[in-house]
Design a protein around this motif. Structure first.
Motif, PDB file in Angstrom:
ATOM      1  N   SER A   1      67.109  14.051  29.592  1.00  0.00           N
ATOM      2  CA  SER A   1      66.444  12.833  29.107  1.00  0.00           C
ATOM      3  C   SER A   1      67.486  11.749  28.896  1.00  0.00           C
ATOM      4  CB  SER A   1      65.694  13.093  27.796  1.00  0.00           C
ATOM      5  OG  SER A   1      66.585  13.009  26.693  1.00  0.00           O
ATOM      6  N   GLY A   2      67.018  10.515  28.790  1.00  0.00           N
ATOM      7  CA  GLY A   2      67.922   9.393  28.568  1.00  0.00           C
ATOM      8  C   GLY A   2      68.584   9.485  27.203  1.00  0.00           C
ATOM      9  N   TYR A   3      67.818   9.891  26.215  1.00  0.00           N
ATOM     10  CA  TYR A   3      68.384  10.022  24.871  1.00  0.00           C
ATOM     11  C   TYR A   3      69.541  11.022  24.899  1.00  0.00           C
ATOM     12  CZ  TYR A   3      69.018  10.728  19.946  1.00  0.00           C
ATOM     13  OH  TYR A   3      69.593  10.787  18.711  1.00  0.00           O
TER      14      TYR A   3
ATOM     15  N   ASN B   1      72.676   9.692  26.829  1.00  0.00           N
ATOM     16  CA  ASN B   1      73.489   8.714  26.098  1.00  0.00           C
ATOM     17  C   ASN B   1      74.332   9.371  25.011  1.00  0.00           C
ATOM     18  OD1 ASN B   1      72.833   6.543  27.612  1.00  0.00           O
ATOM     19  ND2 ASN B   1      71.211   5.800  26.269  1.00  0.00           N
TER      20      ASN B   1
ATOM     21  N   HIS C   1      69.990   0.321  22.251  1.00  0.00           N
ATOM     22  CA  HIS C   1      69.045   1.424  22.039  1.00  0.00           C
ATOM     23  C   HIS C   1      69.617   2.456  21.059  1.00  0.00           C
ATOM     24  CE1 HIS C   1      66.629   5.004  23.177  1.00  0.00           C
ATOM     25  NE2 HIS C   1      65.694   4.102  23.371  1.00  0.00           N
TER      26      HIS C   1
ATOM     27  N   SER D   1      69.752   5.582  20.999  1.00  0.00           N
ATOM     28  CA  SER D   1      70.531   6.695  21.571  1.00  0.00           C
ATOM     29  C   SER D   1      71.984   6.284  21.814  1.00  0.00           C
ATOM     30  CB  SER D   1      69.891   7.168  22.878  1.00  0.00           C
ATOM     31  OG  SER D   1      69.746   6.098  23.780  1.00  0.00           O
TER      32      SER D   1
ATOM     33  N   ASP E   1      72.840  -2.150  26.608  1.00  0.00           N
ATOM     34  CA  ASP E   1      71.644  -2.036  27.444  1.00  0.00           C
ATOM     35  C   ASP E   1      71.795  -3.101  28.530  1.00  0.00           C
ATOM     36  OD1 ASP E   1      70.747  -0.614  25.145  1.00  0.00           O
ATOM     37  OD2 ASP E   1      68.713  -1.405  25.313  1.00  0.00           O
TER      38      ASP E   1
ATOM     39  N   SER F   1      65.169  -3.104  25.706  1.00  0.00           N
ATOM     40  CA  SER F   1      63.844  -2.502  25.760  1.00  0.00           C
ATOM     41  C   SER F   1      62.796  -3.218  24.920  1.00  0.00           C
ATOM     42  CB  SER F   1      63.932  -1.038  25.324  1.00  0.00           C
ATOM     43  OG  SER F   1      64.590  -0.923  24.084  1.00  0.00           O
TER      44      SER F   1
ATOM     45  N   ASP G   1      73.577   0.748  30.106  1.00  0.00           N
ATOM     46  CA  ASP G   1      72.345   1.528  30.091  1.00  0.00           C
ATOM     47  C   ASP G   1      71.261   0.771  30.862  1.00  0.00           C
ATOM     48  OD1 ASP G   1      69.946   2.764  29.540  1.00  0.00           O
ATOM     49  OD2 ASP G   1      70.402   3.149  27.434  1.00  0.00           O
TER      50      ASP G   1
ATOM     51  N   ALA H   1      68.273   1.742  31.742  1.00  0.00           N
ATOM     52  CA  ALA H   1      66.951   2.378  31.607  1.00  0.00           C
ATOM     53  C   ALA H   1      65.796   1.479  32.054  1.00  0.00           C
ATOM     54  CB  ALA H   1      66.729   2.850  30.171  1.00  0.00           C
ATOM     55  N   HIS H   2      65.836   0.205  31.641  1.00  0.00           N
ATOM     56  CA  HIS H   2      64.713  -0.689  31.960  1.00  0.00           C
ATOM     57  C   HIS H   2      64.982  -1.581  33.167  1.00  0.00           C
ATOM     58  CE1 HIS H   2      62.261   0.318  28.456  1.00  0.00           C
ATOM     59  NE2 HIS H   2      63.433   0.520  27.872  1.00  0.00           N
TER      60      HIS H   2
ATOM     61  N   THR I   1      67.381   6.115  33.609  1.00  0.00           N
ATOM     62  CA  THR I   1      66.436   7.187  33.305  1.00  0.00           C
ATOM     63  C   THR I   1      65.446   7.347  34.462  1.00  0.00           C
ATOM     64  OG1 THR I   1      64.883   5.714  32.233  1.00  0.00           O
ATOM     65  CG2 THR I   1      66.534   6.734  30.828  1.00  0.00           C
TER      66      THR I   1
ATOM     67  N   SER J   1      62.553   8.181  33.483  1.00  0.00           N
ATOM     68  CA  SER J   1      61.337   8.153  32.674  1.00  0.00           C
ATOM     69  C   SER J   1      60.636   6.801  32.636  1.00  0.00           C
ATOM     70  CB  SER J   1      61.682   8.584  31.245  1.00  0.00           C
ATOM     71  OG  SER J   1      62.782   7.852  30.757  1.00  0.00           O
ATOM     72  N   LYS J   2      61.225   5.773  33.228  1.00  0.00           N
ATOM     73  CA  LYS J   2      60.571   4.453  33.181  1.00  0.00           C
ATOM     74  C   LYS J   2      60.079   4.072  34.579  1.00  0.00           C
ATOM     75  CE  LYS J   2      62.357   4.122  28.846  1.00  0.00           C
ATOM     76  NZ  LYS J   2      63.537   4.234  28.036  1.00  0.00           N
TER      77      LYS J   2
ATOM     78  N   GLY K   1      63.664  12.656  32.618  1.00  0.00           N
ATOM     79  CA  GLY K   1      65.067  12.958  32.869  1.00  0.00           C
ATOM     80  C   GLY K   1      65.885  11.686  33.003  1.00  0.00           C
TER      81      GLY K   1
HETATM   82  C1  LIG Z   1      63.957   4.860  26.873  1.00  0.00           C
HETATM   83  C2  LIG Z   1      65.401   4.592  26.729  1.00  0.00           C
HETATM   84  C3  LIG Z   1      66.306   5.625  26.627  1.00  0.00           C
HETATM   85  C4  LIG Z   1      65.856   7.065  26.467  1.00  0.00           C
HETATM   86  O1  LIG Z   1      65.378   7.591  27.652  1.00  0.00           O
HETATM   87  P1  LIG Z   1      64.389   8.864  27.609  1.00  0.00           P
HETATM   88  O2  LIG Z   1      64.442   9.396  28.983  1.00  0.00           O
HETATM   89  O3  LIG Z   1      63.074   8.367  27.194  1.00  0.00           O
HETATM   90  O4  LIG Z   1      64.984   9.810  26.609  1.00  0.00           O
HETATM   91  C5  LIG Z   1      67.650   5.316  26.595  1.00  0.00           C
HETATM   92  N1  LIG Z   1      68.072   4.023  26.648  1.00  0.00           N
HETATM   93  C6  LIG Z   1      67.213   2.994  26.717  1.00  0.00           C
HETATM   94  C7  LIG Z   1      67.723   1.605  26.757  1.00  0.00           C
HETATM   95  C8  LIG Z   1      65.849   3.247  26.742  1.00  0.00           C
HETATM   96  O5  LIG Z   1      64.985   2.246  26.763  1.00  0.00           O
END
Ligand SMILES: *Cc1c(COP(=O)(O)O)cnc(C)c1O
Length: 370
Positions: free
Chosen positions: A67-69, A72, A93, A95, A136, A140, A165, A167-168, A197, A199-200, A206
């Protein structure tokens, strides 16, 4: 209700190709991996995915996480030494914050996106200390992002390394490959570590990190969140592979003007702003207020409508719920005190009627907006 609170920006979590790939992987390899990768090895699927991820991000190497959390926390704890200095954007974020704290590195936070404040703080650190800037890319809860060109120049001036990061941003930014904000700014080579991630925008679960072979090897051998955890499930890996292939093909379609998920997403972002602008020009008082609160032009599919108090934000969310729209109210400590908000995230999967319907419903919010 129509869901405007999900980070499934391209609607991939329901895509037939991702689902078929995941199901095929379950048939072939089962539902679990049974052990950590350092103990019982890795699926060929996982190695293949890591090779595609490295190519996509223009990096030497990649490593996947559950996972992203977890990524990180594991990455920061492994790479940052207690004698290092780490500079974090104030709104990073959770994490990233947790990872920095766990590392024991000397920790300082600069004002959100304020690169002058960052520079002032970098000047105060000992010349000899190893320095890391952690941020980031797209934030987010605010949908804004730093000027990565300037950030890279500052980092170079102080010999600092950047951990970004994405993620977004991964899957959404970058004209050629949609690999993220680093690609869009043309600075992929200047960023030591990128975290993304699945996950987005990639519609799965993951995460992955990209960087030099040296850094990835260091993570394989020292990152506790990689070593002491069971390898990601075959279905997650297979879905991620399908998403990465699909997003790169989709970026090409978008670039050549064909219909694509990416094009539909950014059309929805434009549609949201045009509709709100239209209400504002008609002197709609709520629209005028909402318009004032937003940074223009909209830079991302994350649109924060800052309401102020928790009570009013929750009331506004309830109002939208009654009109058929799910927009969760985000309250402290996720965001700073007094900035409770509706966080809208747009997706390629939303229809034009759904987007305009949401903007119209927003103008009927009764609670006061600070
Ligand atoms: C959602 C998010 C994460 C965590 O990712 P997950 O896969 O949901 O654990 C980490 N960093 C940022 C900036 C996020 O928005």
């Amino acid at each position: 209700m129509i869901n405007f609170s999900s980070n499934d920006y391209l609607g991939l979590s329901d895509h037939p190709t991702l689902k078929a790939n995941a199901i095929e992987a379950i048939h072939q390899f089962g539902t679990g991996t049974g052990s950590a990768r350092l103990i019982s090895g890795s699926l060929l699927l996982t190695h293949q995915l890591e090779e595609s991820l490295a190519r996509w991000k223009k990096a030497e190497s990649a490593l996947v996480f559950n996972s992203g959390y977890q990524a990180n926390v594991a990455i920061l704890q492994a790479l940052l030494q207690p004698t290092d200095w780490v500079f974090c954007d104030r709104l990073n974020h959770a994490s990233l914050i947790d990872g920095c704290l766990l590392s024991g590195a000397r920790w300082t936070r600069y004002q959100h996106l304020d690169l002058d404040d960052l520079t002032r703080r970098l000047k105060k650190a000992p010349v000899k200390a190893s320095k890391w800037i952690v941020t980031d890319s797209v934030f987010s809860m605010d949908g804004d992002y730093p000027d990565l060109g300037k950030l890279v120049a500052i980092a170079k001036g102080f010999g600092a390394q950047i951990i970004l990061d994405e993620a977004h941003a991964t899957g959404l930014y970058g004209d050629q490959y949609s690999s993220g904000l680093a690609e869009a700014f043309g600075v992929s080579k200047d960023i030591a570590v990128q975290i993304s991630t699945f996950s987005k925008a990639l519609g799965g679960t993951g995460a992955f990190v990209t960087g030099s072979k040296t850094i990835i090897n260091q993570l394989i051998n020292t990152a506790r969140g990689f070593i002491y955890t069971t390898a990601p499930a075959p279905a997650s890996i297979a879905a991620a592979q399908a998403a990465v292939d699909l997003i790169q093909a989709d970026a090409l379609s978008c670039q050549t003007g064909k219909d694509s998920l990416k094009k539909r997403l950014w059309q929805n972002v434009d549609l949201f702003s045009e509709r709100l602008h239209w209400h504002k020009n008609n002197k709609h008082p709520v629209a005028e207020k909402l318009y004032e609160n937003l940074a223009w032009p909209l830079k991302s599919p994350v649109i924060p409508i800052v309401i102020g108090s928790e009570e009013n934000a929750v009331a506004a969310s309830k109002h939208l719920e009654r009109e058929g729209f799910f927009v969760h109210a985000i309250c402290p400590p996720t965001v700073p005190e007094g900035t409770a908000r509706l966080r809208i995230s747009l997706s390629a999967a939303h229809t034009t009627d759904q987007v305009t319907g949401l903007v119209d419903a927003l103008t009927r919010i009764q609670s006061s907006i600070s």
